[in-house]
Structure formats: structure tokens, C-alpha cells
Scaffold this motif. Structure first.
Motif, PDB file in Angstrom:
ATOM      1  N   ALA A 175      85.977  51.907  89.860  1.00 50.62           N
ATOM      2  CA  ALA A 175      85.717  53.350  89.921  1.00 50.62           C
ATOM      3  C   ALA A 175      84.661  53.675  90.971  1.00 50.62           C
ATOM      4  CB  ALA A 175      85.286  53.854  88.548  1.00 50.62           C
ATOM      5  N   LEU A 176      83.558  52.933  90.970  1.00 48.48           N
ATOM      6  CA  LEU A 176      82.448  53.239  91.881  1.00 48.48           C
ATOM      7  C   LEU A 176      82.749  52.839  93.316  1.00 48.48           C
ATOM      8  CD1 LEU A 176      79.317  52.286  89.728  1.00 48.48           C
ATOM      9  CD2 LEU A 176      80.400  54.521  90.037  1.00 48.48           C
ATOM     10  N   HIS A 177      83.725  51.948  93.523  1.00 44.06           N
ATOM     11  CA  HIS A 177      84.115  51.574  94.884  1.00 44.06           C
ATOM     12  C   HIS A 177      85.279  52.419  95.402  1.00 44.06           C
ATOM     13  CE1 HIS A 177      81.630  47.991  94.163  1.00 44.06           C
ATOM     14  NE2 HIS A 177      81.652  47.793  95.469  1.00 44.06           N
ATOM     15  N   GLY A 178      85.716  53.395  94.624  1.00 39.91           N
ATOM     16  CA  GLY A 178      86.785  54.278  95.078  1.00 39.91           C
ATOM     17  C   GLY A 178      88.162  53.669  95.024  1.00 39.91           C
ATOM     18  N   CYS A 179      88.350  52.605  94.245  1.00 45.66           N
ATOM     19  CA  CYS A 179      89.675  51.980  94.105  1.00 45.66           C
ATOM     20  C   CYS A 179      90.543  52.797  93.157  1.00 45.66           C
ATOM     21  CB  CYS A 179      89.550  50.562  93.545  1.00 45.66           C
ATOM     22  SG  CYS A 179      88.425  49.481  94.454  1.00 45.66           S
ATOM     23  N   THR A 180      91.848  52.638  93.273  1.00 51.07           N
ATOM     24  CA  THR A 180      92.767  53.186  92.289  1.00 51.07           C
ATOM     25  C   THR A 180      93.541  52.034  91.670  1.00 51.07           C
ATOM     26  OG1 THR A 180      94.446  53.550  93.994  1.00 51.07           O
ATOM     27  CG2 THR A 180      93.041  55.415  93.431  1.00 51.07           C
ATOM     28  N   GLY A 181      93.839  52.151  90.376  1.00 51.11           N
ATOM     29  CA  GLY A 181      94.575  51.089  89.718  1.00 51.11           C
ATOM     30  C   GLY A 181      94.324  51.079  88.229  1.00 51.11           C
ATOM     31  N   GLN A 182      94.339  49.874  87.634  1.00 48.73           N
ATOM     32  CA  GLN A 182      94.137  49.722  86.201  1.00 48.73           C
ATOM     33  C   GLN A 182      93.251  48.513  85.915  1.00 48.73           C
ATOM     34  OE1 GLN A 182      97.965  49.492  84.237  1.00 48.73           O
ATOM     35  NE2 GLN A 182      98.399  51.661  84.562  1.00 48.73           N
ATOM     36  N   ALA A 183      92.451  48.628  84.864  1.00 51.45           N
ATOM     37  CA  ALA A 183      91.677  47.507  84.325  1.00 51.45           C
ATOM     38  C   ALA A 183      92.179  47.297  82.904  1.00 51.45           C
ATOM     39  CB  ALA A 183      90.185  47.819  84.336  1.00 51.45           C
ATOM     40  N   LEU A 184      92.670  46.084  82.618  1.00 53.83           N
ATOM     41  CA  LEU A 184      93.356  45.811  81.355  1.00 53.83           C
ATOM     42  C   LEU A 184      92.678  44.679  80.594  1.00 53.83           C
ATOM     43  CD1 LEU A 184      96.975  45.762  82.846  1.00 53.83           C
ATOM     44  CD2 LEU A 184      95.756  47.740  81.880  1.00 53.83           C
ATOM     45  N   ASN A 185      92.522  44.861  79.296  1.00 56.80           N
ATOM     46  CA  ASN A 185      91.977  43.816  78.443  1.00 56.80           C
ATOM     47  C   ASN A 185      93.111  43.184  77.644  1.00 56.80           C
ATOM     48  OD1 ASN A 185      90.438  43.331  75.405  1.00 56.80           O
ATOM     49  ND2 ASN A 185      89.599  42.385  77.239  1.00 56.80           N
ATOM     50  N   GLY A 186      93.350  41.910  77.893  1.00 58.38           N
ATOM     51  CA  GLY A 186      94.418  41.216  77.205  1.00 58.38           C
ATOM     52  C   GLY A 186      94.696  39.874  77.864  1.00 58.38           C
ATOM     53  N   PRO A 191     102.171  38.957  78.237  1.00 61.74           N
ATOM     54  CA  PRO A 191     102.181  40.342  78.714  1.00 61.74           C
ATOM     55  C   PRO A 191     102.250  41.394  77.614  1.00 61.74           C
ATOM     56  CG  PRO A 191     103.656  38.981  80.016  1.00 61.74           C
ATOM     57  CD  PRO A 191     103.225  38.147  78.855  1.00 61.74           C
ATOM     58  N   ASP A 192     102.732  41.003  76.416  1.00 63.72           N
ATOM     59  CA  ASP A 192     102.783  41.973  75.330  1.00 63.72           C
ATOM     60  C   ASP A 192     101.449  42.076  74.593  1.00 63.72           C
ATOM     61  OD1 ASP A 192     103.043  39.373  74.389  1.00 63.72           O
ATOM     62  OD2 ASP A 192     104.145  40.004  72.591  1.00 63.72           O
ATOM     63  N   HIS A 193     100.471  41.208  74.969  1.00 64.76           N
ATOM     64  CA  HIS A 193      99.152  41.240  74.336  1.00 64.76           C
ATOM     65  C   HIS A 193      98.275  42.236  75.084  1.00 64.76           C
ATOM     66  CE1 HIS A 193      94.954  39.814  73.602  1.00 64.76           C
ATOM     67  NE2 HIS A 193      95.419  39.771  72.365  1.00 64.76           N
ATOM     68  N   PHE A 194      97.866  43.277  74.390  1.00 67.80           N
ATOM     69  CA  PHE A 194      97.095  44.348  75.029  1.00 67.80           C
ATOM     70  C   PHE A 194      96.088  44.871  74.017  1.00 67.80           C
ATOM     71  CE2 PHE A 194      96.332  48.857  75.753  1.00 67.80           C
ATOM     72  CZ  PHE A 194      96.079  48.935  77.119  1.00 67.80           C
ATOM     73  N   ALA A 195      94.806  44.876  74.393  1.00 71.68           N
ATOM     74  CA  ALA A 195      93.768  45.396  73.505  1.00 71.68           C
ATOM     75  C   ALA A 195      93.372  46.821  73.903  1.00 71.68           C
ATOM     76  CB  ALA A 195      92.549  44.476  73.532  1.00 71.68           C
ATOM     77  N   ALA A 223     101.263  46.126  84.107  1.00 69.67           N
ATOM     78  CA  ALA A 223     101.625  44.732  83.855  1.00 69.67           C
ATOM     79  C   ALA A 223     102.679  44.634  82.753  1.00 69.67           C
ATOM     80  CB  ALA A 223     100.378  43.937  83.461  1.00 69.67           C
ATOM     81  N   TYR A 224     102.531  45.446  81.733  1.00 64.19           N
ATOM     82  CA  TYR A 224     103.507  45.458  80.623  1.00 64.19           C
ATOM     83  C   TYR A 224     104.856  45.980  81.112  1.00 64.19           C
ATOM     84  CZ  TYR A 224     105.409  46.548  75.971  1.00 64.19           C
ATOM     85  OH  TYR A 224     106.194  46.618  74.844  1.00 64.19           O
ATOM     86  N   GLN A 225     104.825  46.992  81.957  1.00 62.12           N
ATOM     87  CA  GLN A 225     106.069  47.572  82.479  1.00 62.12           C
ATOM     88  C   GLN A 225     106.807  46.571  83.372  1.00 62.12           C
ATOM     89  OE1 GLN A 225     104.569  51.040  84.392  1.00 62.12           O
ATOM     90  NE2 GLN A 225     103.923  52.004  82.481  1.00 62.12           N
ATOM     91  N   ILE A 226     106.039  45.879  84.223  1.00 63.47           N
ATOM     92  CA  ILE A 226     106.661  44.891  85.110  1.00 63.47           C
ATOM     93  C   ILE A 226     107.325  43.794  84.295  1.00 63.47           C
ATOM     94  CG2 ILE A 226     106.159  43.084  86.813  1.00 63.47           C
ATOM     95  CD1 ILE A 226     103.984  44.924  87.936  1.00 63.47           C
ATOM     96  N   TRP A 227     106.664  43.357  83.234  1.00 60.89           N
ATOM     97  CA  TRP A 227     107.209  42.313  82.357  1.00 60.89           C
ATOM     98  C   TRP A 227     108.526  42.771  81.737  1.00 60.89           C
ATOM     99  CZ3 TRP A 227     106.683  42.042  76.649  1.00 60.89           C
ATOM    100  CH2 TRP A 227     107.148  40.832  76.130  1.00 60.89           C
ATOM    101  N   HIS A 228     108.562  43.997  81.250  1.00 57.62           N
ATOM    102  CA  HIS A 228     109.792  44.507  80.649  1.00 57.62           C
ATOM    103  C   HIS A 228     110.892  44.671  81.681  1.00 57.62           C
ATOM    104  CE1 HIS A 228     109.520  45.442  76.327  1.00 57.62           C
ATOM    105  NE2 HIS A 228     108.216  45.361  76.542  1.00 57.62           N
ATOM    106  N   ASN A 229     110.539  45.105  82.865  1.00 60.43           N
ATOM    107  CA  ASN A 229     111.540  45.257  83.922  1.00 60.43           C
ATOM    108  C   ASN A 229     112.169  43.919  84.275  1.00 60.43           C
ATOM    109  OD1 ASN A 229     111.339  48.041  84.194  1.00 60.43           O
ATOM    110  ND2 ASN A 229     109.648  47.901  85.656  1.00 60.43           N
ATOM    111  N   LYS A 230     111.347  42.862  84.312  1.00 59.93           N
ATOM    112  CA  LYS A 230     111.872  41.532  84.626  1.00 59.93           C
ATOM    113  C   LYS A 230     112.798  41.033  83.522  1.00 59.93           C
ATOM    114  CE  LYS A 230     108.304  39.848  87.778  1.00 59.93           C
ATOM    115  NZ  LYS A 230     107.287  38.803  88.032  1.00 59.93           N
TER     116      LYS A 230
END
Length: 268
Positions: A175-186, A191-195, A223-230
Motif C-alpha cells: 500500500a505505502l509503495h503504491g503497488c496494486t494487488g492482493q496480500a493473502l494469508n494461507g 489453494p483452497d486454504h484461506f484465512a 490465487a483461488y480463482q486461478i486454481w479453480h480455472n486450472k
């Protein structure tokens, strides 16, 4: 109490504020709560329940979290101006504090910045990519993603880690470096493990560069979406997860907002 000599010189102002807490606190506990405080401060709607709990716990020391945040931003601003375009202050602090506190059994050591820069440059072709998805499945404090963003901005970054504090440090750093994306805990191997997770700076173009985090569900995790797509089981991508062009975030703006009368970044 943390000794300032145990930390890089550029972080000693932050450590000085950390040491100013008047109650008897372990360094690790303060730092962990500071990460929660800062994460909540960057949420669109804040977290009043967390704020009330911290006020009850820290009492008169509670405002010092705001002072720590200002020290963090000013340090990052100065280091980014003088160095490679990114600086992982949180990772440096976490390594030092967790390795010498009551939580020393949690001691973690992240990839050195120079190695991060080298790895990032090795991954970027002559024609820099844009609009691509870049994933670090064991991101720590997110410094590999920060290094990649400094070499090739305008990509969508995904950081995954099993450690909750690391996930939040990655979210804050992005956030502070101006990046866009996601930070995921799991667990990235499951790939189905998500906190929990955050979408980072999804609307930075329409918020005048103000960094922000939005909590997301497992189904909104790329990451979850990519796993399901595969697996041949497509999951609709929410509109909020479209990949925008990123732009560098001037940390001077954030520091200035903290110093303006009547303006303070707050949990709620």
C-alpha cells in the motif's frame, strides 16, 4: 526495551518511539499491535472495535501508535529517495525484534535487499511487462514484490504467506509503495486454504494517491480463482479485481498529511 544500537541507524527514530511506551510491554507485543493498528488505519471503514480494545489496553500510550506510523513513513520516504526505489522497514524491524524478544522462536530472516533487486532484474525481460500477474507464494514481508515493482511497475502483485503478521506487513508495504494487488494469508500449497486477505490500492487513481486496503473473501482471491480455472471450474472475477495501471506513490504526501493540523490517519 529495544536497544537502538541493535537496529539500522535509519530505524532508530522508530525504535525510540517504541521505547517511549510507559507501560511494561514486550517489544514484540507492541510491534504486533502496531501492525494491526496500521492495517486497520488503511482500511476504508477502519476498525473501531480494535481501536477501542487498544485504547483500553494501552491507555495514555495509545497515541504513540500514530507517532510510530509517522516515523515509519518518514523513514521509508527518506530511504526510497536515497536508494533503489523501495525500502522494507517493517521487515527489518520484524527480523530484529522477533529474533531477540520473547518470540525469538518465531525468528524469521528475509531475503537480503540486494538479492531481491538481483532476482527482480533477472525476472524482467528487456521489454518490461505491464498488466501481468506476479505472485510470491512465500512472501514474508513482501520485499521481493517491492523490488519487482521498482523495476517493472504497472503489474498486479500477489503475496501469500502462512504467517498473519507477514501477510499484514506485505499489505502495508504494498500500500505505502503504491503497488496494486492482493496480500493473502494461507497455505500456497493448498489453494483452497484461506484465512484472510486484502485487495491493495484498487482505487488509488481516484483517491489522490491515498493508500488503502479492502478485505476480500476466499472467492475474491486471485490465487483461488486461478486454481479453480486450472481445474476447469471457473470462478467469476469480481469487478473490483480488474488490473489497473499502477503509479508510484509519493510518500511525501502521506507524511505531509500526518503533519497537517487536524489531519491524522486513524483506525476509524
Amino acid at each position: 526495551m529495544a536497544k537502538t544500537v541493535d537496529f539500522p541507524s535509519e530505524l532508530r527514530h522508530f525504535v525510540k518511539v517504541l521505547n517511549s511506551f510507559r507501560g511494561y510491554w514486550y517489544d514484540y507485543d507492541i510491534f504486533r499491535d502496531f501492525i494491526d493498528y496500521t492495517t486497520a488505519s488503511l482500511l476504508w471503514e477502519g476498525d473501531k472495535e480494535l481501536a477501542d480494545r487498544f485504547k483500553r489496553t494501552y491507555k495514555d500510550d495509545y497515541p504513540r501508535f500514530g507517532e510510530m506510523f509517522l516515523a515509519l513513513v518518514e523513514t521509508m520516504r527518506d530511504q526510497i529517495a536515497d536508494d533503489s526505489g523501495w525500502y522494507d522497514a517493517l521487515g527489518e524491524l520484524y527480523e530484529a525484534i522477533s529474533s531477540r524478544s520473547k518470540a525469538s522462536f518465531l525468528g524469521q530472516f528475509f531475503t537480503p535487499p540486494e538479492v531481491c533487486d538481483l532476482m527482480a532484474k533477472m525476472q524482467v525481460p528487456e521489454v518490461k511487462p505491464a498488466g501481468k500477474t506476479v505472485n510470491d507464494p512465500a512472501c514474508g514481508s513482501g520485499r521481493l514484490l517491492l523490488a519487482f515493482n521498482s523495476v517493472a511497475p504497472a503489474n498486479y502483485l500477489i503475496g501469500q504467506d502462512m504467517d498473519a503478521i507477514c501477510t499484514k506487513m506485505t499489505a502495508i508495504n504494498m500500500a505505502l509503495h503504491g503497488c496494486t494487488g492482493q496480500a493473502l494469508n494461507g497455505d500456497s500449497l493448498r489453494p483452497d486454504h484461506f484465512a484472510f486477505g486484502y485487495e491493495v490500492n484498487s482505487m488509488i487513481h481516484i483517491t489522490q494517491g491515498l493508500p488503502h486496503l479492502l478485505p476480500i473473501s476466499r472467492e475474491q482471491s486471485v490465487a483461488y480463482q486461478i486454481w479453480h480455472n486450472k481445474k476447469g471450474e471457473p470462478v467469476p472475477v469480481p469487478q473490483s479485481l480488474s488490473i489497473p495501471d499502477a503509479e508510484p506513490l509519493p510518500l511525501q504526501k502521506i507524511a505531509k498529511r500526518q503533519l497537517e493540523p487536524g489531519v491524522q490517519l486513524s483506525i476509524f
